[in-house]
Design a protein around this motif. Structure first.
Motif, PDB file in Angstrom:
ATOM      1  N   GLU A 215      -6.453 -37.162  -3.375  1.00 53.87           N
ATOM      2  CA  GLU A 215      -5.519 -36.151  -2.881  1.00 53.87           C
ATOM      3  C   GLU A 215      -5.216 -35.096  -3.941  1.00 53.87           C
ATOM      4  N   ARG A 216      -5.037 -35.530  -5.190  1.00 51.38           N
ATOM      5  CA  ARG A 216      -4.778 -34.562  -6.255  1.00 51.38           C
ATOM      6  C   ARG A 216      -5.939 -33.581  -6.391  1.00 51.38           C
ATOM      7  N   ASN A 217      -7.156 -34.108  -6.435  1.00 53.04           N
ATOM      8  CA  ASN A 217      -8.313 -33.245  -6.677  1.00 53.04           C
ATOM      9  C   ASN A 217      -8.660 -32.390  -5.466  1.00 53.04           C
ATOM     10  N   ARG A 218      -8.337 -32.866  -4.257  1.00 54.28           N
ATOM     11  CA  ARG A 218      -8.494 -31.993  -3.081  1.00 54.28           C
ATOM     12  C   ARG A 218      -7.622 -30.754  -3.236  1.00 54.28           C
ATOM     13  N   LEU A 219      -6.355 -30.960  -3.577  1.00 51.52           N
ATOM     14  CA  LEU A 219      -5.435 -29.834  -3.713  1.00 51.52           C
ATOM     15  C   LEU A 219      -5.840 -28.919  -4.865  1.00 51.52           C
ATOM     16  N   LEU A 220      -6.283 -29.505  -5.980  1.00 51.46           N
ATOM     17  CA  LEU A 220      -6.716 -28.685  -7.102  1.00 51.46           C
ATOM     18  C   LEU A 220      -7.958 -27.874  -6.748  1.00 51.46           C
ATOM     19  N   THR A 221      -8.884 -28.473  -6.013  1.00 56.55           N
ATOM     20  CA  THR A 221     -10.090 -27.755  -5.593  1.00 56.55           C
ATOM     21  C   THR A 221      -9.722 -26.564  -4.723  1.00 56.55           C
ATOM     22  N   LEU A 222      -8.820 -26.768  -3.782  1.00 53.95           N
ATOM     23  CA  LEU A 222      -8.403 -25.667  -2.911  1.00 53.95           C
ATOM     24  C   LEU A 222      -7.715 -24.575  -3.723  1.00 53.95           C
ATOM     25  N   LEU A 223      -6.850 -24.963  -4.657  1.00 56.96           N
ATOM     26  CA  LEU A 223      -6.148 -23.968  -5.466  1.00 56.96           C
ATOM     27  C   LEU A 223      -7.109 -23.197  -6.364  1.00 56.96           C
ATOM     28  N   ARG A 224      -8.177 -23.820  -6.784  1.00 59.36           N
ATOM     29  CA  ARG A 224      -9.165 -23.155  -7.632  1.00 59.36           C
ATOM     30  C   ARG A 224     -10.120 -22.278  -6.832  1.00 59.36           C
ATOM     31  N   CYS A 225     -10.476 -22.706  -5.633  1.00 61.58           N
ATOM     32  CA  CYS A 225     -11.631 -22.109  -4.969  1.00 61.58           C
ATOM     33  C   CYS A 225     -11.367 -21.487  -3.604  1.00 61.58           C
TER      34      CYS A 225
END
Length: 303
Positions: A215-225
């Motif tokens: 869940e953390r990395n899903r949100l970080l991926t969206l915020l980055r990309c």
């Protein structure tokens, strides 16, 4: 002998299954360099590697930096770099098929193999995006991204888009990288190159750690990309559901529905937000490109 690919096998406590992976690499029909990155295993993995007749190159790390961290530290020095899980057993023609696929498609930066369970079911041919931005396994093409369990990438394309997000530790390093390759104009192709995969040998799907990283990395991926509206909407939805969960009944026993775990996700996303914004700004693209890539992956599945 023309070696075009460095196959990177990241292992952590892989004593029970690593030898089968190395056996399969030794049987490949295409020459390659094998690099095993050992994430400070303490279960006898080092002895398995040392005894293996293929004598692979080894890099033993002093601490466990995760799958993403281990990959990020590799400079392949070859045209291609392959990511291969230590619980994966590729068929002898796997690498040849993967290299041939990229040779046949100069616009493709990555090829995703077909992962098959030990009982024969297709696990993944790549990654698809869900409406809320999850990177999910696709069992048929086309695909949005490659599955990091068994993939081949152009090393120069990977470097050009910023390499592997090392601080993800585990999960979504493939989806995030696929996003950045797509934003840079590359395509990603699924390939009928079969790999038997145990799945979850190192980190059990459904565990607290799995849900935290996922869940953390899903949100970080969206915020980055992703388009900013998509990213902020998904972050807000995650926070809102976390806030109302204590008032709900019968939400299920899954770890990702536990308020404490979800608060840890939000806390870690918040702590990483400044460098995530910097990473987003470094991606050489514009708002229209982000929106086009987001819309296209849904349109391509509908046709």
């Amino acid at each position: 002998m023309n070696v075009r690919t460095t196959v990177v096998v990241v292992t952590w406590r892989g004593r029970a299954h690593l030898a089968a992976c190395l056996d399969a690499l030794a049987a490949q029909t295409r020459p390659h360099r094998t690099l095993v990155v050992d994430n400070a295993s303490d279960d006898g993995t080092a002895e398995v590697i040392a005894r293996h007749p293929s004598d692979p190159e080894v890099r033993r790390l002093p601490v466990n930096v995760g799958y993403a961290g281990a990959l990020a530290g590799v400079e392949p020095e070859t045209e291609f770099v392959a990511w291969l899980n230590d619980d994966a057993v590729p068929r002898p023609d796997w690498l040849a098929r993967m290299e041939n696929a990229l040779d046949a498609d100069p616009g493709a930066a990555a090829a995703s193999a077909r992962l098959i369970s030990p009982t024969g079911e297709v696990q993944s041919v790549g990654v698809r995006l869900t409406a809320d931005g999850h990177g999910a396994d696709a069992v048929t093409g086309p695909v949005f991204g490659f599955c990091g369990g068994a993939a081949l990438l152009r090393a120069d394309a990977l470097a050009a888009v910023g390499g592997v997000p090392a601080d993800f530790f585990c999960y979504y390093e493939d989806t995030d990288t696929s996003w950045r390759l797509r934003l840079a104009g590359w395509s990603i192709v699924p390939v009928e190159a079969d790999v038997t995969h145990l799945h979850g040998a190192s980190t059990a799907p459904g565990s607290d750690r799995f849900h935290l990283w996922n869940e953390r990395n899903r949100l970080l991926t969206l915020l980055r990309c992703a388009p900013l509206g998509v990213a902020l909407t998904q972050l807000a939805r995650f926070a809102a559901l976390t806030a109302v969960l204590p008032t709900r009944r019968n939400v299920g026993p899954e770890a990702n529905f536990r308020v404490g775990l979800r608060l840890r996700v939000l806390g870690q996303v918040a702590a990483r937000l400044p460098r995530t914004v910097i990473a987003r700004n470094k991606i050489d693209t514009d708002r229209a490109t982000r929106s086009r890539v987001w819309r296209h992956q849904f349109a391509s599945r509908a046709t």
